[in-house]
Design an enzyme around this catalytic site. Structure first.
Site, PDB file in Angstrom:
ATOM      1  N   HIS A   1      -8.412   6.950   0.645  1.00  0.00           N
ATOM      2  CA  HIS A   1      -8.282   7.228   2.015  1.00  0.00           C
ATOM      3  C   HIS A   1      -8.376   6.234   2.448  1.00  0.00           C
ATOM      4  O   HIS A   1      -8.970   5.593   3.017  1.00  0.00           O
ATOM      5  CB  HIS A   1      -9.304   7.706   2.301  1.00  0.00           C
ATOM      6  CG  HIS A   1      -9.010   8.729   3.640  1.00  0.00           C
ATOM      7  ND1 HIS A   1      -9.130   7.427   4.939  1.00  0.00           N
ATOM      8  CD2 HIS A   1      -8.460   9.604   4.300  1.00  0.00           C
ATOM      9  CE1 HIS A   1      -9.168   8.604   5.971  1.00  0.00           C
ATOM     10  NE2 HIS A   1      -8.259   9.319   5.451  1.00  0.00           N
ATOM     11  N   PHE A   2      -6.706   5.411   2.076  1.00  0.00           N
ATOM     12  CA  PHE A   2      -6.088   6.001   1.914  1.00  0.00           C
ATOM     13  C   PHE A   2      -5.487   4.878   0.654  1.00  0.00           C
ATOM     14  O   PHE A   2      -6.006   3.617   1.189  1.00  0.00           O
ATOM     15  CB  PHE A   2      -4.880   6.227   2.570  1.00  0.00           C
ATOM     16  CG  PHE A   2      -4.303   7.450   3.505  1.00  0.00           C
ATOM     17  CD1 PHE A   2      -4.807   8.375   3.650  1.00  0.00           C
ATOM     18  CD2 PHE A   2      -5.059   6.531   5.092  1.00  0.00           C
ATOM     19  CE1 PHE A   2      -5.389   9.685   4.421  1.00  0.00           C
ATOM     20  CE2 PHE A   2      -5.819   7.714   6.105  1.00  0.00           C
ATOM     21  CZ  PHE A   2      -5.795   9.032   5.843  1.00  0.00           C
TER      22      PHE A   2
END
Length: 142
Positions: free
Chosen positions: A49-50
């Site tokens: 993420h991410f």
């Protein structure tokens, strides 16, 4: 009143990898808490993420606020030794990203309590800038 991580774990049941409160810097049992979460690149959620742009998921900011918010209730004489559960979240607003290296400062003011239910006004900040606000309802169980 201040609490270190060991003292916090005596109050709330959360443990790694979901423990989201590193230190309590201010506490008034039953009414107010200010706590710290040091956000590091080593958090288990950042690889996904991410990739290439690590951002703390909003739901985990809310989880950190929920853990923080249960502390003043559970530290009150009325609820010592009990468990706090999140009963609801209202009026959530995210204002900016939380990234590795940030120090998340979380505050919760309990604004209403009736029996085993409490409502708190939650605010999370990074460098005095609000990143998240919400109203949270807590249910204190056995």
């Amino acid at each position: 009143m201040q609490l270190n991580v060991q003292e916090i774990m005596e109050i709330i049941p959360n443990r790694y990898p979901i423990m989201m409160v590193d230190k309590v810097v201010e506490l008034t049992p039953g009414s107010y808490v200010k706590a710290i979460k040091n956000v590091t690149y080593n958090e288990h959620f950042f690889p996904g993420h991410f990739p290439g742009e690590p951002v703390m998921p909003g739901v985990l900011i809310l989880e950190a606020l929920a853990q923080t918010g249960s502390i003043p209730l559970l530290k009150s004489e009325e609820f010592k030794g009990k468990t706090g559960y999140l009963g609801g979240i209202d009026k959530v607003k995210f204002r900016q990203k939380v990234v590795p290296g940030d120090v998340l400062v979380m505050e919760m003011e309990i604004i209403k309590q009736k029996g085993n239910i409490g409502v708190g006004k939650a605010t999370a900040k990074v460098e005095d800038k609000v990143v998240c606000q919400a109203l949270m309802t807590f249910i204190i169980g056995a």
